[in-house]
Design an enzyme around this catalytic site. Structure first.
Site, short mmCIF file in Angstrom:
data_model
loop_
_atom_site.label_atom_id
_atom_site.label_comp_id
_atom_site.label_asym_id
_atom_site.label_seq_id
_atom_site.Cartn_x
_atom_site.Cartn_y
_atom_site.Cartn_z
N CYS A 164 37.52 39.14 51.28
CA CYS A 164 36.49 38.55 50.40
C CYS A 164 36.93 37.22 49.78
O CYS A 164 36.11 36.47 49.28
CB CYS A 164 36.13 39.51 49.27
SG CYS A 164 35.42 41.04 49.87
N HIS A 224 33.15 36.47 42.47
CA HIS A 224 32.84 37.22 43.69
C HIS A 224 31.73 38.22 43.38
O HIS A 224 31.80 38.95 42.39
CB HIS A 224 34.11 37.93 44.18
CG HIS A 224 33.86 38.78 45.38
ND1 HIS A 224 33.16 38.34 46.47
CD2 HIS A 224 34.21 40.07 45.65
CE1 HIS A 224 33.09 39.31 47.37
NE2 HIS A 224 33.71 40.37 46.89
N ASN A 251 27.45 42.85 48.42
CA ASN A 251 28.75 42.20 48.65
C ASN A 251 28.77 41.66 50.09
O ASN A 251 28.77 42.43 51.05
CB ASN A 251 29.85 43.25 48.43
CG ASN A 251 31.25 42.67 48.57
OD1 ASN A 251 31.42 41.54 49.04
ND2 ASN A 251 32.24 43.44 48.16
O1 UT7 Z 1 34.80 43.02 47.86
C1 UT7 Z 1 36.02 43.62 47.51
C2 UT7 Z 1 35.94 44.12 46.19
N1 UT7 Z 1 35.21 45.40 46.13
C3 UT7 Z 1 34.84 45.79 44.96
O2 UT7 Z 1 35.04 45.05 44.03
C4 UT7 Z 1 34.26 47.16 44.76
C5 UT7 Z 1 34.94 47.78 43.58
N2 UT7 Z 1 34.47 49.11 43.18
C6 UT7 Z 1 33.23 49.31 42.69
O3 UT7 Z 1 32.40 48.43 42.65
C7 UT7 Z 1 32.92 50.69 42.14
O4 UT7 Z 1 34.10 51.42 41.99
C8 UT7 Z 1 31.93 51.49 43.03
C9 UT7 Z 1 30.54 50.90 42.93
C10 UT7 Z 1 32.40 51.52 44.45
C11 UT7 Z 1 31.83 52.93 42.51
O5 UT7 Z 1 31.46 52.94 41.15
P1 UT7 Z 1 32.22 53.88 40.11
O6 UT7 Z 1 31.54 53.73 38.82
O7 UT7 Z 1 33.67 53.50 40.17
O8 UT7 Z 1 31.92 55.29 40.68
P2 UT7 Z 1 32.96 56.40 41.16
O9 UT7 Z 1 33.62 55.98 42.42
O10 UT7 Z 1 33.81 56.78 40.00
O11 UT7 Z 1 31.98 57.57 41.45
C12 UT7 Z 1 31.27 58.22 40.41
C13 UT7 Z 1 30.41 59.30 41.05
C14 UT7 Z 1 31.14 60.16 42.06
O12 UT7 Z 1 30.68 61.47 41.94
P3 UT7 Z 1 31.57 62.59 41.24
O13 UT7 Z 1 32.85 62.62 42.03
O14 UT7 Z 1 31.77 62.10 39.85
O15 UT7 Z 1 30.73 63.80 41.37
C15 UT7 Z 1 30.71 59.57 43.38
O16 UT7 Z 1 30.72 60.53 44.42
O17 UT7 Z 1 29.33 58.66 41.76
C16 UT7 Z 1 29.28 59.18 43.09
N3 UT7 Z 1 28.78 58.16 43.98
C17 UT7 Z 1 27.47 58.01 44.23
N4 UT7 Z 1 26.38 58.66 43.78
C18 UT7 Z 1 25.18 58.24 44.21
C19 UT7 Z 1 29.47 57.25 44.69
N5 UT7 Z 1 28.64 56.49 45.41
C20 UT7 Z 1 27.39 56.93 45.15
C21 UT7 Z 1 26.11 56.57 45.58
N6 UT7 Z 1 25.05 57.24 45.08
N7 UT7 Z 1 25.91 55.56 46.45
#
Ligand code: UT7
Length: 329
Positions: free
Chosen positions: A113, A253, A285
Site C-alpha cells: 500500500c 492511506h 482500500n
Molecule cells: O492497507 C493495509 C492496511 N490495512 C489496514 O489498515 C486494515 C487494518 N485493520 C482494520 O481496518 C480493522 O482491524 C478491520 C476493519 C479489519 C477489523 O475491524 P476491528 O474493529 O479490528 O474488528 P475485529 O477484527 O476486532 O473484529 C470484531 C468482530 C469479530 O467478531 P468476534 O470475534 O468479536 O465475534 C469479527 O469476526 O467483528 C467480526 N467481523 C465482522 N462482522 C461482520 C469481522 N469482519 C466482519 C464483517 N462483518 N465484515
C-alpha cells in the site's frame, strides 16, 4: 536546486460497483457493520479479463494528457503494484507497450500500500540528479484478484483502481518538497499473500488451503498503521522544517476511516474538513493506488489552492510506511 514536480495526474476505476448490500447476500455481514467499522460504502471491481496493466495504462494516458506529453516523452516508468499481471515480465513493461513509451526504462516497485510514495521518492531522486527527465509513476491494483470473498474479515475492505502521475523538473505542478520512507520486516507475517512465490510455489495444496489470498491480522495492522503514519507525518514535517499548521490537506492511506480519524486526533491543528476520506468511502482500500487516486480527485474538484501544501501518508504490508509533502506551485 530545482525540485521535482508532479506535472500531470490521472486515474481510472472500473465501472462495476460492489456495495455493502451486495456483501450481505454473499457473507455473514451487514452494511451497518462495514460502515461503522471501516467507513467503506462501496468499492469498484475490475471486469473479467481487465488487469493491472490495462487499468494502469488508462490512468497513465490521462496523466500524460494532463501534462501535455505523450508516451514518447517518458524516459522511465515506475509501477507500484501488489497485483502485477504476471510475476514477470513487469507490469511496467506491459504499460510501456500499451502507452507506446518506446524510449523508457521500466520497473515495478513492490511496497504494497505504500508503493505510490515509494515510487514518487525514486522518481524525485532520478529527476533531481538529472539522470532522467520525465518519469511516469503508475499505481495499479486489481485486489479483487487476491481477495478471499469467503473471508468476511478482509473481503469487504478492498477494491480495484489505478492512478498515475508524471514527475519532472520542467513545467508547473505540485512540487515534491520532502518525502520520508520506512520499513520493518519483523511484522511481515501480519499482512501477507503466502503462496505463489518461491517459498510456497502454486500447488493443489496451496490452492486448497486458500493461500493465494490476502491474509491479515486486522487488529495488529490497525495499531501499527495509526502509530507509523503518525510518526511519518511528524518526520516529514520535521525534515521539511514545517509544522502541522502549514498543511492545508492531509491525505492518509484510505484503508479504514477509523484509522484516519485516529491519526487526525493526534494532531491538534489538522482540521477535519482538511482531511480527505472520500476514497475510503467510495472505493475501499485500493492499496498502492489509494493516495494517488485521492490526490487526483481533490485536484479535479479544484479544491487545492495556489501555494497550499498537501501531506500524503501511507502504510502497508512489509511493513512499509512513509509520507510526502507537496506544494501547489
Ligand atoms: O492497507 C493495509 C492496511 N490495512 C489496514 O489498515 C486494515 C487494518 N485493520 C482494520 O481496518 C480493522 O482491524 C478491520 C476493519 C479489519 C477489523 O475491524 P476491528 O474493529 O479490528 O474488528 P475485529 O477484527 O476486532 O473484529 C470484531 C468482530 C469479530 O467478531 P468476534 O470475534 O468479536 O465475534 C469479527 O469476526 O467483528 C467480526 N467481523 C465482522 N462482522 C461482520 C469481522 N469482519 C466482519 C464483517 N462483518 N465484515
Amino acid at each position: 536546486m530545482a525540485k521535482a514536480k508532479i506535472i500531470g495526474l490521472g486515474s481510472y476505476y472500473p465501472k462495476k460497483v460492489l456495495t455493502n448490500k451486495d456483501f450481505e447476500k454473499m457473507l455473514e455481514t451487514s452494511d451497518e457493520w462495514i460502515r461503522t467499522r471501516t467507513g467503506v460504502e462501496e468499492r469498484r471491481i475490475a471486469a473479467e479479463g481487465e488487469c493491472a496493466s490495462d487499468m494502469g495504462a488508462i490512468a497513465a494516458n490521462e496523466a500524460l494528457k494532463d501534462a501535455n506529453l505523450n508516451g514518447s516523452n517518458i524516459d522511465f516508468i515506475l509501477v507500484a503494484t501488489s497485483t502485477p499481471d504476471y510475476i514477470f515480465p513487469s507490469t511496467a513493461c506491459l504499460i510501456q507497450e500499451k502507452i507506446k513509451a518506446n524510449n523508457s526504462a521500466a520497473l515495478d516497485v513492490q511496497a504494497a500500500c505504500s508503493g505510490f510514495i515509494y515510487a514518487i521518492t525514486l522518481a524525485k531522486s532520478l529527476v533531481e540528479t538529472k539522470a532522467y527527465k520525465n518519469i511516469l509513476v503508475v499505481a495499479s491494483e486489481k485486489l479483487s484478484s487476491i481477495v478471499d470473498y469467503e473471508d468476511r474479515n478482509t473481503a469487504v475492505l478492498f477494491g480495484d483502481a489505478a492512478t498515475a502521475c508524471v514527475v519532472s523538473l520542467d513545467g508547473k505542478g505540485l512540487e515534491i518538497k520532502t518525502t520520508f520512507l520506512a520499513a520493518s520486516g519483523k511484522e511481515a507475517d501480519l499482512l501477507i499473500l503466502p503462496a505463489g512465490g518461491s517459498k510456497y510455489p502454486a500447488s493443489l495444496k496451496t490452492v486448497n488451503e486458500r493461500k493465494h489470498y490476502i491474509q491479515m491480522n486486522g487488529k495488529e495492522v490497525y495499531k501499527h498503521a495509526v502509530r507509523r503514519m503518525k510518526e511519518a507525518i511528524e518526520k516529514c514535517l520535521e525534515d521539511a522544517n514545517l509544522t502541522e499548521k502549514d498543511i492545508s490537506w492531509l491525505i492518509p492511506h484510505q484503508a479504514n476511516e477509523r484509522i484516519i480519524d485516529a491519526i487526525a486526533k493526534r494532531f491538534k491543528h489538522l482540521e477535519n474538513d482538511k482531511i480527505f476520506k472520500e476514497v475510503v468511502h467510495k472505493f475501499g482500500n485500493t492499496s498502492a493506488s489509494s493516495v494517488g487516486l485521492a490526490l487526483d480527485i481533490l485536484k479535479k474538484q479544484n479544491r487545492i489552492k495556489p501555494k497550499e501544501k498537501i501531506l500524503l501518508t501511507v502504510f502497508g504490508a512489509g511493513f512499509t510506511w512513509g509520507a510526502c509533502i507537496l506544494e501547489n506551485n
